[in-house]
Design a protein around this motif. Structure first.
Motif, PDB file in Angstrom:
ATOM      1  N   MET A  37       0.882   0.083 -12.557  1.00 18.47           N
ATOM      2  CA  MET A  37       0.348   1.495 -12.179  1.00 18.47           C
ATOM      3  C   MET A  37       0.707   2.237 -10.969  1.00 18.47           C
ATOM      4  O   MET A  37       1.151   1.538 -10.207  1.00 18.47           O
ATOM      5  N   GLU A  38       0.490   3.680 -11.092  1.00 12.63           N
ATOM      6  CA  GLU A  38       1.133   4.406  -9.970  1.00 12.63           C
ATOM      7  C   GLU A  38      -0.203   4.761  -9.348  1.00 12.63           C
ATOM      8  O   GLU A  38      -1.260   5.168  -9.846  1.00 12.63           O
ATOM      9  N   VAL A  39      -0.065   4.343  -8.053  1.00 16.72           N
ATOM     10  CA  VAL A  39      -1.123   4.473  -7.099  1.00 16.72           C
ATOM     11  C   VAL A  39      -0.684   5.221  -5.786  1.00 16.72           C
ATOM     12  O   VAL A  39       0.142   4.991  -5.086  1.00 16.72           O
TER      13      VAL A  39
ATOM     14  N   LEU B 118      -7.839   9.577  -4.164  1.00 19.05           N
ATOM     15  CA  LEU B 118      -7.238   8.401  -4.953  1.00 19.05           C
ATOM     16  C   LEU B 118      -6.528   8.765  -6.131  1.00 19.05           C
ATOM     17  O   LEU B 118      -7.257   9.622  -7.011  1.00 19.05           O
ATOM     18  N   LYS B 119      -5.393   8.847  -6.464  1.00 16.11           N
ATOM     19  CA  LYS B 119      -4.552   9.277  -7.688  1.00 16.11           C
ATOM     20  C   LYS B 119      -4.046   7.909  -8.392  1.00 16.11           C
ATOM     21  O   LYS B 119      -3.302   7.164  -7.680  1.00 16.11           O
TER      22      LYS B 119
ATOM     23  N   HIS C 175      -1.199   8.199   2.680  1.00 17.27           N
ATOM     24  CA  HIS C 175      -1.329   6.921   3.311  1.00 17.27           C
ATOM     25  C   HIS C 175      -0.444   5.738   2.457  1.00 17.27           C
ATOM     26  O   HIS C 175      -0.267   5.054   3.134  1.00 17.27           O
ATOM     27  N   PHE C 176      -0.633   5.967   1.243  1.00 17.60           N
ATOM     28  CA  PHE C 176      -0.234   4.717   0.373  1.00 17.60           C
ATOM     29  C   PHE C 176       0.362   5.428  -0.973  1.00 17.60           C
ATOM     30  O   PHE C 176      -0.404   6.394  -1.601  1.00 17.60           O
ATOM     31  N   GLU C 177       1.402   5.048  -1.337  1.00  6.83           N
ATOM     32  CA  GLU C 177       1.947   5.437  -2.567  1.00  6.83           C
ATOM     33  C   GLU C 177       2.983   4.566  -3.165  1.00  6.83           C
ATOM     34  O   GLU C 177       3.908   4.088  -2.467  1.00  6.83           O
ATOM     35  N   LYS C 178       2.757   3.760  -4.334  1.00  6.05           N
ATOM     36  CA  LYS C 178       3.469   2.943  -4.796  1.00  6.05           C
ATOM     37  C   LYS C 178       3.248   2.471  -6.333  1.00  6.05           C
ATOM     38  O   LYS C 178       2.183   2.884  -6.845  1.00  6.05           O
ATOM     39  N   LEU C 179       4.226   2.254  -7.000  1.00  8.23           N
ATOM     40  CA  LEU C 179       4.235   1.702  -8.285  1.00  8.23           C
ATOM     41  C   LEU C 179       3.732   0.337  -8.063  1.00  8.23           C
ATOM     42  O   LEU C 179       4.604  -0.666  -7.801  1.00  8.23           O
ATOM     43  N   ILE C 180       2.573  -0.143  -8.356  1.00  8.28           N
ATOM     44  CA  ILE C 180       2.164  -1.558  -8.160  1.00  8.28           C
ATOM     45  C   ILE C 180       2.575  -2.210  -9.707  1.00  8.28           C
ATOM     46  O   ILE C 180       1.839  -1.675 -10.464  1.00  8.28           O
TER      47      ILE C 180
END
Length: 69
Positions: A20-22, A37-38, A6-11
């Protein structure tokens, strides 16, 4: 692990020094589906009680900043 992302992003931090990669979504790896949560490659699948606490906390912060009604 069967997942729905549902969410994947380099923040990136506002200060531009850290990042961080989330990744966040649904997992059916265990008997009871729940939230996974990764962060920076490390994954946890939350039990349902923790998942509810997590979602409630995220929603509270979203309301505080006017991102949710």
């Amino acid at each position: 692990m069967a997942t729905t992302i549902h969410f994947e992003k380099l923040i990136k931090c506002q200060g531009k020094r850290d990042e961080m990669e989330v990744e966040f979504g649904r997992s059916s790896y265990y008997k009871e589906d729940s939230i996974y949560l990764k962060v920076n490659g490390k994954v946890v699948v939350m039990d349902r009680k923790t998942a509810k606490e997590f979602v409630d906390a995220v929603a509270t912060v979203g309301v505080y900043f006017g991102l949710l009604e």
